[in-house]
Design an enzyme around this catalytic site. Structure first.
Site, PDB file in Angstrom:
ATOM      1  CE  LYS A 156     -14.842  -0.007  -2.587  1.00 27.57           C
ATOM      2  NZ  LYS A 156     -14.760   1.282  -2.359  1.00 27.57           N
ATOM      3  CE  LYS A 195     -10.484 -10.251  -4.509  1.00 28.48           C
ATOM      4  NZ  LYS A 195      -9.647  -9.986  -3.553  1.00 28.48           N
ATOM      5  CE  LYS A 216      -4.554  -1.733   1.463  1.00 25.85           C
ATOM      6  NZ  LYS A 216      -5.489  -1.671   2.669  1.00 25.85           N
TER       7      LYS A 216
END
Ligand code: TRP
Length: 339
Positions: free
Chosen positions: A204, A201, A115
């Site tokens: 959203k 994947k 990240k």
């Protein structure tokens, strides 16, 4: 047996979320109840501060995720359901554990490395210490088992290391304060991929709504999305190995198996030799049958924020009571006077 797990509150929930963590939580709730165990499930809203966030969206995502968990079958009579922010002991215990966790341990966390990327200096301190909060989340309740995805296994190992070092450093050998939690990683976690690209994947954040099945989709929309899902012209094979190199076909078979609660092998046993003209309508109907009740309940719950708040408030009250002895034990072990 005490099961504890958390999920970050995100909006726009989809089939991948349901077949991932959420459905597993429901199963464990029912198994734990049968064995006299207990489950605590929480929305990790404090963890959301580790990345830039919009406060209004966080509040609404927290309610939305609570609604989804309830709609999918988390029962506040059986499980303790709450959000971290209403249980200050999570943040308190994190601070107490910050004295035990080592910078070197956190530096090795792959999620932190991924990240933060090349810009470590620009990250929030919260992103770096995120795993210590996660350790506090489970150690606070003496969790014995923590259901998580594969990507969280390292954080759980860190929680065990922190618990072990704290027990060693501050407790008598015959009276350790913390229980070392075991991760439970679902064996064949269904990896649900995009309906438009079997190698990405389901997400959203995919710009195409046709790529995912949302918990808010009605029956007609679900059927249409399945009808338009990307496939190939071949019929389904009898052998799972022959799905190799056919990511879209493998994904649809995987979704069918996950939703029906069976294996891809069993699905192929039923549909081998059939093309998608036959398979897609069967998959669409199965999805509608399973998701329609969840969808109805989700929409209803979402319309009642006061009702959701009351459920979270009552869960938080139970969680505060369950966490108090361990929190007090940690203060005392560290020599912190509290009147
Ligand atoms: N970090 C977890 C995730 O992103 C969420 C989480 C926070 C969690 N605290 C936890 C999971 C405690 C298990 C136990 O999925």
């Amino acid at each position: 047996m005490r099961i504890v797990s958390g999920i970050q509150p995100t909006g726009n929930l989809h089939l991948g979320n349901y077949l991932g963590a959420i459905r597993n939580w429901v199963r464990m709730q029912d198994e734990a109840a049968a064995q006299g165990g207990e489950c605590l499930y929480f929305l990790a809203d404090l963890h959301a501060l580790s990345q830039p966030h919009d406060p209004k969206a966080l509040a609404s995502n927290t309610r939305e995720m609570a609604a989804a968990l309830l709609a999918c079958g988390i029962d506040p009579e059986k499980s303790v359901l709450f959000n971290q922010a209403q249980v200050p002991a999570h943040a308190e215990l994190q601070w107490l554990l910050n004295g035990t966790a080592r910078v070197g341990w956190l530096n090795r966390m792959t999620q932190w490395k991924d990240k933060a990327g090349k810009n470590r200096e620009g990250q929030s301190v919260a992103l770096f210490t995120y795993p210590v909060l996660q350790a506090a989340d489970v150690l606070l309740y003496q969790a014995t088992h923590v259901p998580v995805g594969e990507d969280q296994k390292q954080h759980l190992e860190l929680a065990r290391d922190i618990a072990q070092k704290f027990n060693n450093d501050y407790c008598a050998p015959d009276a350790p304060l913390f229980t070392l939690p075991e991760p439970i990683i679902p064996r064949e976690a269904a990896r649900i991929m995009s309906l438009r690209d079997g190698t990405a994947k389901m997400s959203k954040s995919d710009p195409s709504d046709m790529s995912r099945i949302n918990l808010t989709d009605d029956a007609e929309t679900i059927l249409q999305k399945v009808r338009k899902a990307k496939t190939d012209p071949e019929p389904l094979p009898a052998d799972k190995a022959d799905l190799e190199g056919r990511p879209e076909a493998a994904n649809l078979v995987g979704i069918y198996a996950a939703v029906a609660g069976t294996s891809p092998e069993a699905v192929l046993g039923e549909f081998a030799g059939h093309g998608f003209g036959a398979f897609k309508p069967a998959l669409g109907e199965l999805l509608v049958e399973k998701l329609a009740p969840i969808n109805a309940r989700f929409l209803e719950l979402r319309q009642d924020p006061a009702g959701l708040d009351a459920i979270l408030r009552s869960g938080a009250e139970k969680a505060r009571a369950l966490g108090t002895p361990t929190l007090h034990g940690a203060y005392a072990a560290l020599g912190l006077l509290r009147g």
